[in-house]
Design a protein around this motif. Sequence first.
Motif, PDB file in Angstrom:
ATOM      1  N   THR A  12       0.860  -1.182   0.000  1.00 14.05           N
ATOM      2  CA  THR A  12       0.000   0.000   0.000  1.00 14.05           C
ATOM      3  C   THR A  12       0.895   1.231   0.000  1.00 14.05           C
TER       4      THR A  12
ATOM      5  N   THR B 205       1.100   5.579  -2.017  1.00 19.31           N
ATOM      6  CA  THR B 205       0.342   6.619  -2.723  1.00 19.31           C
ATOM      7  C   THR B 205       1.030   6.926  -4.048  1.00 19.31           C
TER       8      THR B 205
ATOM      9  N   ALA C 148     -13.614  16.480   4.355  1.00 15.37           N
ATOM     10  CA  ALA C 148     -14.088  15.210   3.806  1.00 15.37           C
ATOM     11  C   ALA C 148     -14.541  14.314   4.954  1.00 15.37           C
ATOM     12  N   LEU C 149     -15.421  13.372   4.638  1.00 18.56           N
ATOM     13  CA  LEU C 149     -15.819  12.361   5.612  1.00 18.56           C
ATOM     14  C   LEU C 149     -14.749  11.266   5.663  1.00 18.56           C
TER      15      LEU C 149
ATOM     16  N   ASN D 135      -8.747   8.095   6.346  1.00 18.17           N
ATOM     17  CA  ASN D 135      -8.236   8.601   5.064  1.00 18.17           C
ATOM     18  C   ASN D 135      -6.711   8.608   4.997  1.00 18.17           C
TER      19      ASN D 135
ATOM     20  N   ILE E 100      -3.589   4.461   5.005  1.00 20.59           N
ATOM     21  CA  ILE E 100      -3.714   3.872   3.666  1.00 20.59           C
ATOM     22  C   ILE E 100      -3.330   2.394   3.646  1.00 20.59           C
ATOM     23  N   HIS E 101      -2.806   1.883   4.779  1.00 22.91           N
ATOM     24  CA  HIS E 101      -2.416   0.471   4.845  1.00 22.91           C
ATOM     25  C   HIS E 101      -3.657  -0.421   4.925  1.00 22.91           C
TER      26      HIS E 101
ATOM     27  N   PRO F  88      -8.945   4.012   3.588  1.00 20.39           N
ATOM     28  CA  PRO F  88      -9.862   4.749   2.709  1.00 20.39           C
ATOM     29  C   PRO F  88     -10.987   3.867   2.152  1.00 20.39           C
TER      30      PRO F  88
ATOM     31  N   LEU G 191       2.765  12.588   4.998  1.00 21.82           N
ATOM     32  CA  LEU G 191       3.220  11.661   3.950  1.00 21.82           C
ATOM     33  C   LEU G 191       2.064  11.201   3.058  1.00 21.82           C
ATOM     34  N   ASN G 192       0.999  10.720   3.660  1.00 19.70           N
ATOM     35  CA  ASN G 192      -0.033  10.031   2.875  1.00 19.70           C
ATOM     36  C   ASN G 192      -1.067  10.958   2.262  1.00 19.70           C
ATOM     37  N   ILE G 193      -1.276  12.121   2.868  1.00 22.91           N
ATOM     38  CA  ILE G 193      -2.278  13.055   2.336  1.00 22.91           C
ATOM     39  C   ILE G 193      -1.596  14.218   1.609  1.00 22.91           C
ATOM     40  N   GLU G 194      -0.558  14.811   2.253  1.00 23.24           N
ATOM     41  CA  GLU G 194       0.066  15.997   1.662  1.00 23.24           C
ATOM     42  C   GLU G 194       1.230  15.636   0.720  1.00 23.24           C
TER      43      GLU G 194
ATOM     44  N   TYR H  41       4.503  14.739   1.726  1.00 24.12           N
ATOM     45  CA  TYR H  41       5.835  15.126   2.204  1.00 24.12           C
ATOM     46  C   TYR H  41       6.408  14.055   3.121  1.00 24.12           C
TER      47      TYR H  41
ATOM     48  N   ARG I 295       6.204   2.426   6.574  1.00 20.14           N
ATOM     49  CA  ARG I 295       5.831   3.365   5.521  1.00 20.14           C
ATOM     50  C   ARG I 295       7.008   4.269   5.147  1.00 20.14           C
TER      51      ARG I 295
ATOM     52  N   GLU J 273       9.401   4.471   1.701  1.00 22.69           N
ATOM     53  CA  GLU J 273       9.573   5.738   0.981  1.00 22.69           C
ATOM     54  C   GLU J 273      11.024   6.205   0.972  1.00 22.69           C
TER      55      GLU J 273
END
Lengths: 117, 421
Positions: free
Chosen positions: A49, A51, B36-37, B42, B45-46, B61, B149-152, B154, B175, B179
């Motif tokens: 998983t 992004t 967002a809901l 969200n 992500i794992h 998600p 990391l996962n939303i923005e 960075y 994670r 990366e």
Amino acid sequence: MKEIICIVCPRGCQLTVDEANGYAVTGNGCPRGAAYGKSELQNPTRVLTSTVRLTGAALRRLPVKTDRAIPKGKLREAMALLDTVVAHAPVTEGQVLVADLLGTGANLVATREIPAE
Amino acid sequence: MYDLIVLGGGPAGLAAACRAWQEGVRRILLVERDDALGGILNQCIHNGFGLHRFSEELTGPEYAGRYIRMLGQTGVEVRLATMALQILPGQDGAPHEVHTLSPTHGYEVLQTRAIVLAMGCRERTRGAIALPGERPAGIFTAGAAQRYLNIEGYLVGRRVVILGSGDIGLIMARRMTLEGAKVLACVEVMPYSGGLTRNIVQCLQDYDIPLYLSHTVTDIKGHDRLEQVTVSQVDANRRPIPGTEMVFDCDTLLLSVGLIPENELTRQAGIEMDRRTHGAVVSEAMQTSVPGIFACGNVLHVHDLVDYVSAESERAGAAAAAYLQGNPSASLPSLRLDNGAGIAYTVPQRLHPGIGEAQVFFRVNRVTGPAAVVAENDAGETSRFRRLRFAPGEMERITLPANLVATAKEHITLRLEEGSV
């Protein structure tokens, strides 16, 4: 005989795998644990998983996963490939972004629905 | 005027709102402060969510998506980017007031007959655990780093030490490694991990990241950015042992040192709190000390699994519906669930004697081998629940038999019994 902890579910069963005896698994609480024990010693796999870049939406990243487990040894290579993937909104959940990722038979799919901006 | 206002659009609020609608409640408003809901799901992500609830393994998600689509099938009104500022409980059956603020509606005072509190929890920070040393940039809570990391998009650092072995810290160890960061160590002050065993295996062992149990951070150095973290072994009283120092050159320290239910609104409303859970005291119907105000999910007590949050919140939604449909139970029932030896807390804390069997969540306060939890009421009835192991990091769920609940006079006590199995 090898002792491993099952990662299939949060229960975390302590498995014993007998390599000399057809990779027979004991200590598993369900059939999925037996399958995990067998595969973990012969060909360990993981669902990846991560992004990828997203354009055309307020969000900058789209969460993704492989739709089945891929060999553990291919995770790094898969991560490098993901750096080159760009998704464009709108995206539907389950949409295939890369088919047959690195020849593993697994597809890279979106895990979140992103409407068009 | 609403029948029900649900505060929070994460997994707890979504499940409570959906269920209340299914039970026939119609004027429902769901208030969410984010755009967002889905709440924290969200950024999770794992995979590993939903095995109990949906019998399949989903990512965060995807799990949220299931409930967001379910909510879309209902007529529940949703207000995003809306912050609830205050709850004023109505007196003597008068409606409750919820004060909200949003860019689209400004400051509003909303009236409602019932409320479900589903605001979730937040992370303990450096201030909460009194970390010594200098105060450079580069120290994040694990969840903040996860959001970056996962939303923005960075990556917050390249060489990382993680303090605390809670699940978010373990997930971030994997994670950040994937990366391209180097995670040097995961450090846990307790002699056991605070996270799920599967996460120790698939997040640390898979990537050869050492886990130092009974260790903690004893110094932090860095002028502008973090440069060095000192880690020491601790004794049985969790005091650092001189001479055991290890120094890690790193630019990032992640903290995964616990979650605190976010209960400012609850306290302000004068709702009775439990100092063990840091959430409201509730009955088996998830009702608080104020009639018509219910609580569920991580605002009530911190869960390990979202599946259990959903189940608990569906109960809260159903109970709110029953309350609205003229089956209001008054204030908290008097039958208490007490914590005996080895039990850290229970939810619910109170029971109605006539309810039949009762589902109870609890945590123990130490790691055991094969052991049993014994529930005993003050009429001498007991029930025993055996497990191969107990650990504080793993929330347990038992069902008290109807007879044990019905014959209790004032209290039922839960206690941990080792060596009896």
